[in-house]
Design a protein around this motif. Structure first.
Motif, mmCIF file in Angstrom:
data_model
loop_
_atom_site.group_PDB
_atom_site.id
_atom_site.type_symbol
_atom_site.label_atom_id
_atom_site.label_comp_id
_atom_site.label_asym_id
_atom_site.label_seq_id
_atom_site.Cartn_x
_atom_site.Cartn_y
_atom_site.Cartn_z
ATOM 1 N N VAL A 133 0.832 -1.199 0.000
ATOM 2 C CA VAL A 133 0.000 0.000 0.000
ATOM 3 C C VAL A 133 0.869 1.252 0.000
ATOM 4 C CG1 VAL A 133 -1.916 -1.128 1.198
ATOM 5 C CG2 VAL A 133 -0.167 0.077 2.525
ATOM 6 N N ALA A 135 0.732 5.500 -1.974
ATOM 7 C CA ALA A 135 0.019 6.601 -2.624
ATOM 8 C C ALA A 135 0.420 6.683 -4.085
ATOM 9 C CB ALA A 135 0.332 7.923 -1.939
ATOM 10 N N GLY A 139 0.437 11.784 -4.190
ATOM 11 C CA GLY A 139 -0.289 11.511 -2.955
ATOM 12 C C GLY A 139 -1.751 11.874 -3.029
ATOM 13 N N SER A 141 -4.157 10.120 -4.315
ATOM 14 C CA SER A 141 -5.050 8.977 -4.109
ATOM 15 C C SER A 141 -4.266 7.801 -3.551
ATOM 16 C CB SER A 141 -5.750 8.591 -5.413
ATOM 17 O OG SER A 141 -4.804 8.240 -6.397
ATOM 18 N N THR A 142 -4.981 6.933 -2.843
ATOM 19 C CA THR A 142 -4.356 5.759 -2.242
ATOM 20 C C THR A 142 -3.977 4.758 -3.324
ATOM 21 O OG1 THR A 142 -6.530 4.752 -1.891
ATOM 22 C CG2 THR A 142 -5.590 6.032 -0.066
ATOM 23 N N ILE A 144 -3.089 0.509 -3.798
ATOM 24 C CA ILE A 144 -3.010 -0.858 -3.282
ATOM 25 C C ILE A 144 -2.570 -1.752 -4.433
ATOM 26 C CG2 ILE A 144 -4.267 -2.806 -2.284
ATOM 27 C CD1 ILE A 144 -6.296 -0.795 -1.155
ATOM 28 N N SER A 157 -9.063 1.040 -4.890
ATOM 29 C CA SER A 157 -9.296 1.401 -3.495
ATOM 30 C C SER A 157 -10.301 2.542 -3.434
ATOM 31 C CB SER A 157 -7.987 1.805 -2.813
ATOM 32 O OG SER A 157 -7.423 2.920 -3.447
ATOM 33 N N ALA A 160 -10.371 8.709 -0.733
ATOM 34 C CA ALA A 160 -10.552 9.304 0.589
ATOM 35 C C ALA A 160 -11.138 10.712 0.529
ATOM 36 C CB ALA A 160 -9.220 9.336 1.329
ATOM 37 N N GLN A 164 -4.690 14.931 0.057
ATOM 38 C CA GLN A 164 -3.628 13.950 0.030
ATOM 39 C C GLN A 164 -4.111 12.678 0.721
ATOM 40 O OE1 GLN A 164 0.150 15.051 1.775
ATOM 41 N NE2 GLN A 164 1.157 13.974 0.111
ATOM 42 N N SER A 165 -3.927 11.540 0.052
ATOM 43 C CA SER A 165 -4.396 10.271 0.582
ATOM 44 C C SER A 165 -3.276 9.238 0.466
ATOM 45 C CB SER A 165 -5.618 9.772 -0.192
ATOM 46 O OG SER A 165 -6.677 10.688 -0.078
ATOM 47 N N ILE A 166 -2.809 8.740 1.614
ATOM 48 C CA ILE A 166 -1.715 7.782 1.639
ATOM 49 C C ILE A 166 -2.078 6.656 2.592
ATOM 50 C CG2 ILE A 166 0.718 7.424 2.222
ATOM 51 C CD1 ILE A 166 1.124 10.442 1.711
ATOM 52 N N LEU A 167 -1.856 5.401 2.152
ATOM 53 C CA LEU A 167 -1.964 4.251 3.037
ATOM 54 C C LEU A 167 -0.547 3.919 3.479
ATOM 55 C CD1 LEU A 167 -4.515 2.119 1.011
ATOM 56 C CD2 LEU A 167 -4.960 3.439 3.080
#
Length: 170
Positions: A133, A135, A139, A141-142, A144, A157, A160, A164-167
């Protein structure tokens, strides 16, 4: 018990993750630097006595960073992170996902299904199924990915809805 490990790089040396498939077999990954602006992947191995630096893939010309490592047994380990060829590219093209696998006594790169991004966490349920996982791009979108030594594929995925969206872990 504190066990010392080698310090490489005259400017910086950073270990970010460790995985131990047995009590006498551990891998640690991170980054080191000899000069400002150039970072190299760092892999260290513990085999029951001392930690030792092991050759690691460095496909990027300016950045190579391993964020996480996972092992299912002593012969099957994966590490993930990112690499970059230049810092002058647009934000979406700066970082490229990096997946490396320990097999046959050495670490080598494995193709990632995502071109631009950073993988920050990895786990493996078997040698045939791993998950990573992070970004995509800058960053926004996440990200996977699911895979093994035969290849990796991006898995959709849920967005969010943030700037900025990071897993970070899996």
């Amino acid at each position: 018990v504190v066990v010392s490990s080698p310090n490489v790089g005259s400017i910086a040396s950073d270990l970010d993750s460790v995985a131990c498939p047995t009590v006498d077999d551990c891998w640690a990954v991170g980054v080191y630097s000899y000069q400002y602006g150039v970072q190299h992947s760092l892999v260290e191995h513990y085999s029951g006595g001392d930690w030792a630096v092991v050759d690691a893939p460095n496909p990027g010309s300016v950045d190579n960073w391993l964020d996480a490592v996972a092992c299912v047994d002593p012969a099957h380990c994966w590490a993930v992170g990112y690499f970059a060829q230049s810092r002058t590219a647009s934000a979406d093209q700066f970082a490229h996902t990096l997946i490396v696998q320990y097999i046959g006594g050495a670490w080598g790169t494995v193709d990632s299904s995502n071109l631009f991004g950073d993988l920050e966490g990895v786990t493996c349920v078997s040698s045939a199924e791993c998950w990573a996982v992070g970004a995509e791009g800058n960053g926004s979108s996440t990200l996977i990915e699911q895979g093994n030594s035969g290849g990796w594929r991006e898995v959709s995925s849920v967005p969010a809805n943030r700037a900025q969206s990071i897993l970070g872990q899996v």
